[in-house]
Design a protein around this motif. Structure first.
Motif, mmCIF file in Angstrom:
data_model
loop_
_atom_site.group_PDB
_atom_site.id
_atom_site.type_symbol
_atom_site.label_atom_id
_atom_site.label_comp_id
_atom_site.label_asym_id
_atom_site.label_seq_id
_atom_site.Cartn_x
_atom_site.Cartn_y
_atom_site.Cartn_z
ATOM 1 N N GLY A 31 27.692 30.719 37.645
ATOM 2 C CA GLY A 31 28.198 29.251 38.203
ATOM 3 C C GLY A 31 29.562 29.219 38.664
ATOM 4 O O GLY A 31 30.074 28.064 38.498
ATOM 5 N N GLU A 32 30.183 30.227 38.937
ATOM 6 C CA GLU A 32 31.546 30.253 39.376
ATOM 7 C C GLU A 32 31.504 30.421 41.116
ATOM 8 O O GLU A 32 30.872 31.173 41.625
ATOM 9 C CB GLU A 32 32.236 31.534 38.836
ATOM 10 N N ILE A 33 32.484 29.700 41.660
ATOM 11 C CA ILE A 33 32.887 29.977 43.031
ATOM 12 C C ILE A 33 34.275 30.905 42.820
ATOM 13 O O ILE A 33 35.110 30.506 42.480
ATOM 14 C CB ILE A 33 33.170 28.504 43.743
ATOM 15 N N HIS A 34 34.180 32.270 43.418
ATOM 16 C CA HIS A 34 35.108 33.063 43.436
ATOM 17 C C HIS A 34 35.749 33.426 44.797
ATOM 18 O O HIS A 34 34.791 33.790 45.598
ATOM 19 C CB HIS A 34 34.462 34.467 42.673
ATOM 20 N N ALA A 35 36.877 33.114 44.931
ATOM 21 C CA ALA A 35 37.431 33.436 46.336
ATOM 22 C C ALA A 35 37.994 34.781 46.600
ATOM 23 O O ALA A 35 38.716 35.381 45.545
ATOM 24 C CB ALA A 35 38.662 32.445 46.659
ATOM 25 N N LEU A 36 37.522 35.511 47.369
ATOM 26 C CA LEU A 36 38.046 36.799 47.738
ATOM 27 C C LEU A 36 38.979 36.763 49.113
ATOM 28 O O LEU A 36 38.499 36.610 50.080
ATOM 29 C CB LEU A 36 36.927 37.833 47.922
ATOM 30 N N VAL A 37 40.233 36.957 48.883
ATOM 31 C CA VAL A 37 41.195 36.885 49.887
ATOM 32 C C VAL A 37 42.110 38.011 50.169
ATOM 33 O O VAL A 37 42.099 38.967 49.197
ATOM 34 C CB VAL A 37 42.311 35.759 49.834
ATOM 35 N N GLY A 38 42.511 38.130 51.446
ATOM 36 C CA GLY A 38 43.324 39.296 51.824
ATOM 37 C C GLY A 38 43.440 39.298 53.408
ATOM 38 O O GLY A 38 42.894 38.583 53.898
ATOM 39 N N GLU A 39 44.466 40.079 53.701
ATOM 40 C CA GLU A 39 44.786 40.183 55.227
ATOM 41 C C GLU A 39 43.508 40.915 55.900
ATOM 42 O O GLU A 39 42.820 41.620 55.065
ATOM 43 C CB GLU A 39 46.058 41.033 55.462
ATOM 44 N N ASN A 40 43.564 40.680 56.913
ATOM 45 C CA ASN A 40 42.557 41.534 57.786
ATOM 46 C C ASN A 40 42.622 42.909 57.732
ATOM 47 O O ASN A 40 43.770 43.300 57.860
ATOM 48 C CB ASN A 40 42.606 41.177 59.333
ATOM 49 N N GLY A 41 41.646 43.546 57.479
ATOM 50 C CA GLY A 41 41.628 44.993 57.274
ATOM 51 C C GLY A 41 42.039 45.508 55.820
ATOM 52 O O GLY A 41 42.218 46.431 55.672
ATOM 53 N N ALA A 42 42.243 44.294 54.816
ATOM 54 C CA ALA A 42 42.692 44.664 53.463
ATOM 55 C C ALA A 42 41.206 45.400 52.883
ATOM 56 O O ALA A 42 41.643 45.993 51.747
ATOM 57 C CB ALA A 42 42.885 43.282 52.766
ATOM 58 N N GLY A 43 40.136 45.141 53.199
ATOM 59 C CA GLY A 43 38.806 45.931 52.379
ATOM 60 C C GLY A 43 37.886 44.847 52.177
ATOM 61 O O GLY A 43 37.038 45.165 51.270
ATOM 62 N N LYS A 44 37.968 43.382 52.457
ATOM 63 C CA LYS A 44 37.209 42.265 51.781
ATOM 64 C C LYS A 44 35.829 42.813 51.969
ATOM 65 O O LYS A 44 34.952 42.597 51.274
ATOM 66 C CB LYS A 44 37.746 41.134 52.073
ATOM 67 N N SER A 45 35.544 42.792 53.386
ATOM 68 C CA SER A 45 34.112 43.049 53.838
ATOM 69 C C SER A 45 33.569 44.302 53.415
ATOM 70 O O SER A 45 32.413 44.434 53.182
ATOM 71 C CB SER A 45 34.158 42.849 55.626
#
Length: 507
Positions: A31-45
């Motif tokens: 039940g949490e909204i968890h933000a995943l952030v970082g620069e382009n190319g950081a590895g998020k996707s």
């Protein structure tokens, strides 16, 4: 303690010559909204592709636990069966199919070898109601705007009984109103116990809805922040993302506005298919040397249609009006003539219209002005290499080689390649349509710096953006557009978000 629905431990993913993820850890509560952030190319996707099975178990190191159970997904269908649904930035909808057909594509309601259409339509109506849409299930998806298509993607996820919803830049192409509706929907899902991972570069969205934040930099998780345990500022997030403080998101510029470079008068455009419908009505504006001129307006106001119609009449029918460069009328009846007249246009859709993704940086850099690297119709490969290498260094494109395929670059670096392409054509006026869409705050700063350098060199810049703070931070003048017309123009010292919105509403 709140139950943990997802835990990723020590995730490491390598490609030939590149470590994309290095011992990344991520924990998401129920039940949490968890933000995943970082620069382009950081590895998020890449991390989300590991989670969803796009990169199957065995192609990475580390463990994934979902609802307390270690999982090993061999493909995306495996993760969906567990209730993990990912919505990519590029929408995976079929425009020519109906909403109902899209919602259950690959997940059809079948009885006796036939699709049960009454049940499909009834279920579609239920799902559309949950995301706040009133369209008929038989409506073709291609007839809807981007905001509604994004909501259909979410309805599609609900049809698969989602437990963990992953959204990759869901508001990148949306106006503020549509973005707000989508974020409200995530909060509703949270109240229903659905967990979400939100990948976004818009820090104000994180402040509004996130319960926790994980920051990834250069393939490693550098911080895990609890939004309820401590006050987290945007400056804190930016510092973790880029590894440095950014006191000012918009680089300063000494404004020195010169002579008029471009003027457009009595510009009228009709729809290319519905030829009786006028899209652009009696537009007049100008751009001077050393000036950054903005166009503000809601989605559908006609900003992109205006830009494309001016640039080689790439959009519209029965186009009327006059374009002058340095006071002299010019022929912009097709793209080569527009380029020859001193215009360049950086499209809002770099992947579809701005780049050839399966070709090299080198090829993409020179393709708008091939005559400058050709001798008697034959491309001089060494000169092409030299030109591309020069722009790689000047625009700080992060790549080991200009032979690199453009499709393998991050969004910010792809945008720099598009800019390189048009800068090499040596324009007097550069039209930028959503120049920072879908790129991170660090890459945005670099794009802004390039824009300022262009203005400093005496170029004129016409900047279209859906982000009002961006226009206010970068532009010397802002034209306000609504329903195909200009409602007025504001100088930098008098412009504000409130004034812009007031002009749009009153128009």
């Amino acid at each position: 303690m709140q139950n943990v629905i997802l835990e990723m431990r020590g995730i490491t993913k390598e490609f030939p010559g590149v470590k994309a993820l290095d011992n990344v850890n991520l924990q998401v509560k129920s039940g949490e909204i968890h933000a995943l952030v970082g620069e382009n190319g950081a590895g998020k996707s890449t991390l989300m592709k590991v989670l969803s099975g796009v990169y199957p178990h065995g192609s990475y190191d580390g463990d994934i636990l979902f609802e307390g159970e270690t999982v090993a997904f061999g493909g995306i269908r495996d993760s969906e069966e567990k209730g993990i649904i990912i919505i990519h930035q590029e929408l995976a909808l079929v425009p020519l199919l109906s909403i109902a057909e899209n919602l259950f594509l690959g997940n059809e309601n079948v009885e006796g070898g036939k699709i049960n259409w009454p049940h499909t339509f009834a279920r579609t109506q239920e799902l559309l109601a949950k995301v706040g849409l009133k369209e008929s299930p038989s409506t073709k998806v291609g007839s809807l705007g981007v905001g509604k298509q994004q909501l259909i993607e979410i309805a599609k996820a609900l049809a698969k009984k989602v437990k963990l919803l992953i959204l990759d830049e869901p508001t990148a192409a949306l106006q503020e109103n549509d973005s707000a509706k989508l974020l409200d929907l995530l909060l509703e899902f949270k109240a229903q116990g659905i967990s979400s991972i939100l990948i976004t570069h818009k820090l104000n969205e994180i402040s509004r809805v996130a319960d926790a934040i994980t920051v990834i930099r250069d393939g490693a998780s550098v911080s895990n922040l609890d939004c309820h345990a401590q006050k987290i500022s945007e400056a804190d997030i930016i510092r973790d993302m880029v590894g440095r403080d950014m006191a000012n998101r918009y680089p300063s510029r000494d404004v020195a506005i010169g002579q008029q470079l471009m003027s457009v008068a009595n510009w009228n455009v009709w729809h290319p298919i519905q030829t009786e419908r006028q899209v652009i009505e009696d537009i007049q504006f100008d751009v001077c040397a050393g000036e950054v001129v903005g166009i503000a307006g809601l989605m559908g106001s006609g900003r992109t249609e205006l830009a494309m119609s001016i640039f080689g009449k790439s959009y519209g029918k029965n186009i009327q009006g006059e374009v002058k460069m340095r006071g002299v009328p010019v022929d912009v009846s097709n793209v080569p003539k527009a380029i020859k007249s001193g215009l360049a246009y950086v499209t809002e859709d770099r992947k579809e219209l701005g780049l050839v993704l399966d070709e090299s940086i080198k090829m993409n850099t020179t393709m708008a002005a091939l005559d400058r690297v050709a001798e008697r119709g034959v491309i001089n490969k060494s000169e092409e290499q030299h030109v591309a290498e020069g722009y790689r260094k000047a625009l700080r494109i992060r790549t080991p080689s200009v032979q690199q395929t453009v499709g393998n670059l991050s969004g910010g670096n792809q945008q720099k390649v598009v800019l390189s392409k048009w800068l090499y054509s040596q324009p007097d006026v550069l039209i930028l349509d959503e120049p920072t869409r879908g790129i991170d705050v660090g890459a945005k700063f670099e794009i802004y710096s390039i824009i300022n350098e262009l203005a400093k060199d005496g170029k004129g810049v016409l900047m279209i953006s859906s982000e009002m703070p961006e226009l206010l931070g970068m532009c010397d003048r802002i034209y306000v557009m609504n329903e195909g017309r200009f409602e007025g123009v504001l100088n930098k010292d008098e412009a504000s978000q409130e004034k812009i919105m007031s002009m749009i509403v009153k128009g």
